[in-house]
Write a protein that holds these residues in place. Structure first.
Motif, short mmCIF file in Angstrom:
data_model
loop_
_atom_site.label_atom_id
_atom_site.label_comp_id
_atom_site.label_asym_id
_atom_site.label_seq_id
_atom_site.Cartn_x
_atom_site.Cartn_y
_atom_site.Cartn_z
N UNK A 95 0.70 -1.25 0.22
CA UNK A 95 -0.05 -0.04 0.02
C UNK A 95 0.95 1.23 -0.10
N UNK A 96 1.83 1.23 -0.73
CA UNK A 96 2.75 2.47 -0.63
C UNK A 96 3.43 2.68 -2.34
N UNK A 97 3.24 1.65 -3.26
CA UNK A 97 3.93 2.14 -4.46
C UNK A 97 3.36 3.08 -5.30
N UNK A 98 2.06 3.26 -4.95
CA UNK A 98 1.22 4.41 -5.61
C UNK A 98 1.63 5.93 -5.25
N UNK A 99 2.36 6.03 -4.09
CA UNK A 99 2.92 6.94 -3.52
C UNK A 99 4.43 7.49 -3.89
N UNK A 100 5.10 6.56 -4.30
CA UNK A 100 6.47 6.79 -4.70
C UNK A 100 6.53 8.01 -5.69
N UNK A 101 7.64 8.88 -5.39
CA UNK A 101 7.57 9.72 -6.40
C UNK A 101 8.08 9.56 -7.69
N UNK A 102 9.08 8.28 -7.96
CA UNK A 102 9.54 8.00 -9.24
C UNK A 102 9.46 6.40 -9.13
N UNK A 103 8.47 5.97 -9.89
CA UNK A 103 8.23 4.43 -9.84
C UNK A 103 9.34 3.61 -10.23
N UNK A 104 9.85 4.02 -11.56
CA UNK A 104 11.14 3.44 -12.31
C UNK A 104 12.53 3.45 -11.27
N UNK A 105 12.68 4.53 -10.69
CA UNK A 105 13.95 4.43 -9.88
C UNK A 105 13.56 3.73 -8.64
N UNK A 106 12.36 3.55 -8.16
CA UNK A 106 12.07 2.70 -7.02
C UNK A 106 12.14 1.30 -7.11
N UNK A 107 11.56 0.92 -8.48
CA UNK A 107 11.73 -0.50 -8.93
C UNK A 107 13.24 -0.69 -9.34
N UNK A 121 7.36 -8.74 -3.24
CA UNK A 121 6.08 -8.80 -3.37
C UNK A 121 5.35 -7.24 -3.27
N UNK A 122 4.95 -6.85 -4.06
CA UNK A 122 4.38 -5.40 -4.26
C UNK A 122 2.86 -5.31 -4.20
N UNK A 123 2.14 -4.67 -3.37
CA UNK A 123 0.82 -4.79 -3.35
C UNK A 123 0.12 -3.55 -3.04
N UNK A 124 -1.12 -3.26 -3.66
CA UNK A 124 -1.77 -2.01 -3.42
C UNK A 124 -3.27 -2.39 -3.28
N UNK A 125 -4.12 -1.43 -2.69
CA UNK A 125 -5.57 -1.89 -2.30
C UNK A 125 -6.13 -2.22 -3.50
N UNK A 126 -7.42 -3.23 -3.48
CA UNK A 126 -8.24 -3.64 -4.52
C UNK A 126 -8.25 -4.95 -4.08
N UNK A 127 -8.06 -5.97 -5.16
CA UNK A 127 -8.32 -7.29 -4.83
C UNK A 127 -9.61 -7.89 -5.27
N UNK A 138 -8.45 1.81 -5.00
CA UNK A 138 -8.03 0.94 -5.98
C UNK A 138 -7.41 1.98 -6.93
N UNK A 139 -6.39 1.26 -7.85
CA UNK A 139 -5.69 1.98 -8.70
C UNK A 139 -6.63 1.70 -10.37
N UNK A 140 -6.61 2.60 -11.16
CA UNK A 140 -7.17 2.36 -12.50
C UNK A 140 -6.17 1.10 -13.14
N UNK A 141 -6.73 0.51 -14.12
CA UNK A 141 -6.20 -0.59 -14.81
C UNK A 141 -4.72 -0.08 -15.34
N UNK A 142 -4.79 1.15 -15.94
CA UNK A 142 -3.84 1.75 -16.61
C UNK A 142 -2.43 1.92 -15.69
N UNK A 143 -2.80 2.51 -14.32
CA UNK A 143 -1.86 2.45 -13.46
C UNK A 143 -1.13 1.26 -13.10
N UNK A 148 3.31 -3.16 -13.30
CA UNK A 148 3.52 -4.15 -13.80
C UNK A 148 4.69 -3.89 -15.02
N UNK A 149 4.43 -3.05 -15.80
CA UNK A 149 5.30 -2.80 -16.94
C UNK A 149 6.80 -2.43 -16.34
N UNK A 150 6.79 -1.48 -15.47
CA UNK A 150 8.14 -1.24 -14.72
C UNK A 150 8.91 -2.23 -14.15
N UNK A 151 8.06 -3.17 -13.43
CA UNK A 151 8.48 -4.47 -12.80
C UNK A 151 9.06 -5.31 -13.85
#
Length: 173
Positions: A95-107, A121-127, A138-143, A148-151
């Motif tokens: 429940x924090x990956x969507x808050x990362x200022x720079x997704x690619x650098x974090x990955x 294991x990286x998880x976010x609200x939803x399920x 929940x995050x939209x599908x695009x996000x 997933x693409x960054x990983x």
């Protein structure tokens, strides 16, 4: 966040074995740290969170394991963990990956600190059956696709699963 996520499902995905070194990024109030200490044979559990208040809360939550020396809680972020390369057998982030200022650098940093063969294991609200609060976060599908693409850009194996109240990505180095 304590009430919106089933941490037991995350533990199952993480597959911690005796002797493993586990790193949690964004430990918040320490619920998962406490479960890791109580239910796994992890030799070392390290946690990073950018917030001093969360560090205090998590230290209280995991007081016994901290005193025993199995748990070390520090300050840091996904983009700058301060951890040695290849130092974690398992890595978890809930429940924090969507808050990362720079997704690619974090990955890239997550990949750097994992040992070869180790999963993140990286998880976010939803399920599959999220509660009211998790549904609203929940995050939209695009996000989710972007995460997933960054990983997939740095990890050799990436999967997405629907837990009861989390969308979880498992990425293997």
């Amino acid at each position: 966040m304590l009430w919106t996520s089933n941490q037991d499902e995350v533990l199952e995905l993480l597959e911690v074995r005796p002797g493993h070194a586990v790193l949690e990024i964004g430990y918040g109030p320490g619920a998962l740290v406490r479960l890791l200490a109580a239910r796994t044979g992890a030799a070392a559990i390290r946690g990073l969170d950018p917030t001093p208040g969360m560090r205090r809360a998590a230290t209280r939550t995991s007081r016994a394991a901290v005193r025993q020396g199995r748990v070390a809680l520090g300050l840091g972020t996904a983009q700058d963990t301060g951890e040695a390369g290849r130092s974690a057998d398992r890595l978890v982030c809930v429940n924090n990956i969507a808050l990362w200022p720079d997704l690619e650098t974090g990955v890239r940093e997550v990949h750097r600190v994992l040992r070869p063969g180790g999963p993140a294991v990286i998880a976010w609200h939803g399920g599959s059956s999220p509660g009211r609060i998790a549904r609203s976060l929940r995050l939209p599908k695009e996000q989710l696709d972007r995460i997933e693409g960054a990983l997939a850009g740095v990890f050799c194996e990436v999967g997405r699963s629907q837990l009861s109240n989390l969308v979880a990505f498992t990425a293997v180095r």
